[in-house]
Design a protein around this motif. Structure first.
Motif: not given
Lengths: 338, 395
Positions: A151-153, A174-176, B339-340, B342, B348, B352-353, B356-357
């Protein structure tokens, strides 16, 4: 009333302290006596502490080079292991001075995250890792596949883009962290694991039976990886950028960790300017004259660092490819030091 | 100076009046808090602007561009916005929390009662379960269940299957799923009518019992109304539903009902963990009802089942409900560990995403906190309402 006054004073202190955040990075680092470097804690070849807690990797050595240039001591670095998801927040909030964590340079990250990419220290691209037993020879055959991803990439986006562009269906899990993603792939949850190609080679080595897996030939994206710093401190930005260029220039001029002391006597004007026996280019950066000498002496030039961490001197055995110097057909090119 | 008057409290100067003083202190305190909050917000905004970090909520309508494995509402990587991704994540969180609460309650009540059993084996088993589960961190349990679930299930090619329509493998559980056609509205209307009818019948039956003492078969009538009416409507409308069957492809199974192993692992972990705590709550509640109550019920001639239903449980519930609310809130909040393993829950996807984006940590984290706060407040409001309803009414 006394209590209220104290509270008010405290409030004022908080309010004013918070607004005085944009101090000069170099001075702050010098007075702290140590460089805080945001690194990847789990990626072999780029950033990974070994069993003794010694950090190794291409990005790790970049931070060592920075510390060598500033303190003349490559050990004065505190490495902070960051996940892909938390890395930008750590840089923005000032937890780290520089983020050297195989981070892709994109326009939106450069403009809206409040950070600046300095240079590209590894040209990469995204690929896929699959089981040989699947008998897949191309990423284009992955229609309807389940893909494990961190995740986050930028990887997450490229993956969706690639499948969409090729009209293929996709199931993303998706994983952390990369650790969890590769574990899920290994246990059969996904048909493919995707990340930057360099990462695929590194992660493949950690699988139970690494020979049962292959990296597919397609590279589906441009991933220029490089260190980044916060917006608003041009001096620090310059130092980080030119540290990479100094390592490239040293390789180009044939200055190595082994021969750097001899090269101090060199008559070649380019070498003299690099090592500070002529001119004061280091002082212009806010460092000392011999800043590049320190980098090469303690850490080595770019080629040495590359081969040691990801190239022939490492288990990854990645060829220089596009990361060769421009004189050898690659993309690594440093502006002149003069 | 103050002059004491007769017949009233002594008159003092304003600043020595304790009432005025205490109000003044509170006004000052509120002003300071407001100022602090204001300056914190101003500071954050200033610092963000100075560091050239984007701020505001403009990202909400931008294209997200990433894929999500479980979506309860329409979402696609190219069409979906960050806002849409938020709703997808929120619904996934609510789904796992709602199912988790129901199952954890069932597990908790069963284990709690089992622990009080006179049967030595059952009592010890329940006790061992509670002690084991309560004392191991939830995150470890989740990782254990995820890996246990994945390792125990076969690959796609060796899927366990029933009739070739239902599959179970390490990609998930797949089963036929009904697709409803035209005329399903009639069935839905019949269902609503059935529920309303059942409630009306229950009220009527209770009133009649209070008046005449005659009992009516409420359960049977309700079942007939709630299940029977929609069933009749379904056939009248000409069976407006077709089954969508899962189809096996080269890599995956598509179509039909799909339950992800991530969801199952998260659900098992949350249910067993919270269930152990609820079991203790239930045990405490039942033990709080004094033995004299059971004996008195027996003396009145109530049977064991009636004693439990009419005497023990209503009193135990008064003790159980408040701590039970806490467990429901815990389960909902713990679901953010998704999130751990998936599972694409709100944390998450959004913190999370999306965070970050977009890089907009302040906004994204604020929204997420507000959402969890809202969910928790709504849950405790509902539970408080229920608690007030069953609470002892003192005269």
């Amino acid at each position: 009333m006394k209590r209220a006054v104290t509270t008010l004073a405290l409030a004022a202190a908080v309010a004013f302290a918070a607004s005085a955040a944009s101090a000069q990075s170099l001075n702050a680092i010098k007075s702290r006596g140590i460089l805080n470097c945001g690194a990847n804690g789990t990626l072999g070849g780029f950033g990974l502490p070994d069993a003794q807690g010694n950090w190794t990797g291409l990005d790790v050595d970049f931070c060592r080079a920075l510390a060598a240039a500033i303190f003349n001591d490559p050990a004065k670095v505190k490495f902070v292991a960051l996940t892909a998801k938390d890395r930008f927040t750590a840089l923005q909030s000032g937890d780290v001075d520089v983020l050297a964590r195989n981070t892709t340079w994109t326009s939106s990250r450069d403009t809206s995250l409040g950070l600046n990419f300095t240079a590209v220290n590894y040209y990469d691209g995204q690929g896929f890792l699959v089981r040989k037993a699947l008998k897949v020879n191309s990423a284009l055959e992955l229609n309807d596949a389940a893909v494990c991803v961190q995740q986050g990439t930028t990887t997450e986006l490229n993956l969706a883009d690639y499948f969409r562009a090729n009209k293929m269906k996709l199931k993303t899990v998706t994983f952390a962290s990369a650790d969890e993603a590769i574990k899920a792939y290994d246990s059969g949850r996904c048909d493919a694991f995707t990340t930057d190609a360099s990462g695929l080679y590194a992660e493949r080595l950690r699988l139970a039976k690494s020979d049962d897996h292959i990296v597919l030939p397609e590279i589906i994206s441009k991933e220029p990886l490089g260190p980044s710093v916060r917006h608003g401190d041009d001096q620090w930005f310059d130092i980080v950028k030119w540290t990479h260029y100094a390592m490239l220039t040293a390789e180009e001029l044939g200055v190595t960790k082994a021969n750097v002391d001899e090269q101090m006597k060199s008559a070649n004007p380019d070498v003299k300017r690099l090592l500070g026996t002529e001119g004061n280019y280091g002082e212009q950066l806010g460092l000392t004259k011999d800043w590049a000498y320190r980098i090469v002496k303690h850490v080595g030039n770019y080629g040495e660092v590359f081969e040691k961490n990801v190239g022939q001197g490492s288990p990854l055995k990645i060829a220089r490819g596009v990361n060769a110097l421009w004189t050898k057909g690659g993309l690594q090119y440093a502006p002149p030091i003069r | 100076m103050s002059i004491a008057q007769e017949g009233g409290p002594p008159k003092v100067a304003l600043i020595y009046d304790p009432k005025v003083r205490s109000i003044a202190y509170q006004v000052v305190l509120v002003a300071i808090i407001l100022f602090l909050a204001y300056s914190a917000v101003r500071n954050a905004a200033d610092n963000l602007a100075r560091a050239k970090i984007a701020s505001g909520f403009g990202f909400w309508n931008q294209t997200a561009g990433f894929d999500i494995s479980q979506t309860l509402i329409e979402y696609s990587a190219q069409g979906g916005t960050y806002g849409r991704a938020f709703w997808v994540g929120l619904l996934n969180t609510l789904l796992v929390a709602a199912i988790g609460i129901v199952l954890a309650t069932i597990v908790g009540f069963m284990v709690g009662i089992a622990r009080l059993s006179r049967n030595w084996l059952i009592g010890r088993l329940a006790g061992g379960y509670v002690e084991l589960i309560r004392n191991v961190p939830l995150l470890l349990q989740l990782l254990f269940w995820y890996n246990a679930v994945l390792k125990a299930l076969p690959d796609l090619r060796d899927s366990w299957t029933v009739f070739g329509n239902v599959y179970l493998n390490n990609r998930g559980f797949f089963a036929p799923y009904p697709i409803f056609g035209e005329g399903i509205g009639l069935v839905a209307a019949a269902f609503v009518l059935g529920v309303a009818g059942a409630i009306a019948f229950r009220i009527w039956a209770r009133r009649r019992q209070e008046r005449t003492g005659e009992q009516a078969p409420v359960g049977l009538v309700a079942l007939a109304l709630i299940v029977g009416l929609p069933l009749i409507a379904f056939f009248i409308a000409g069976m407006p539903a077709t089954l969508e069957y899962p189809e096996k492809g080269r890599f995956n199974i598509r179509g039909g009902l799909e339950i992800l192993p991530e969801f199952v692992a998260l659900l098992i972990g949350l249910v067993l963990y919270t269930g152990a705590f609820i079991a203790e709550v239930v045990r405490a509640g039942i033990m709080a009802v004094s033995k004299g109550q059971t004996e008195a019920a027996g003396a009145l001639g109530l049977r064991a089942g009636q004693t439990l239903k009419l005497v023990v449980i209503p009193q135990a519930m008064r003790v159980i409900i408040p701590p039970l609310t806490n467990q429901y809130l815990n389960l909902t909040k713990n679901s953010s560990l998704a999130v751990f393993v998936g599972y694409p829950d709100l944390v998450q996807i959004f913190t999370g995403t999306v965070l970050n984006q977009t890089g907009q940590a302040v906004e994204v984290v604020m929204i997420t906190m507000a959402v969890y706060l809202t969910i928790s407040l709504v849950t405790s409001m509902a539970m408080n309402w229920y608690n007030a309803r069953i609470a002892l009414v003192e005269r």
